[in-house]
Design a protein around this motif. Structure first.
Motif: not given
Length: 58
Positions: A12-25
């Motif tokens: 869940a932590q890795a997924q949240a970080e991936s989502d955060r990076r995608a949204l920032a992009d």
């Protein structure tokens, strides 16, 4: 028999970080509009097929 971990599952932590990076992009204007990708994909397997545009990978 040893079962190998599934490489397609994220914590869940890795997924949240991936989502955060995608949204920032996306917020930074990075990404390719869906319609452009769709048009490119529809050419796969036809005489009009082209390589992925290099700017999409930047």
């Amino acid at each position: 028999m040893k079962v190998e971990p599934d490489i397609f599952r994220m914590s869940a932590q890795a997924q949240a970080e991936s989502d955060r990076r995608a949204l920032a992009d996306i917020a930074a204007g990075k990404g390719v509009p869906h319609e452009l990708v769709r048009e490119w994909l529809l050419k796969w397997g036809t005489p009009e097929e082209t390589p992925i545009p290099p700017e999409w990978l930047a």
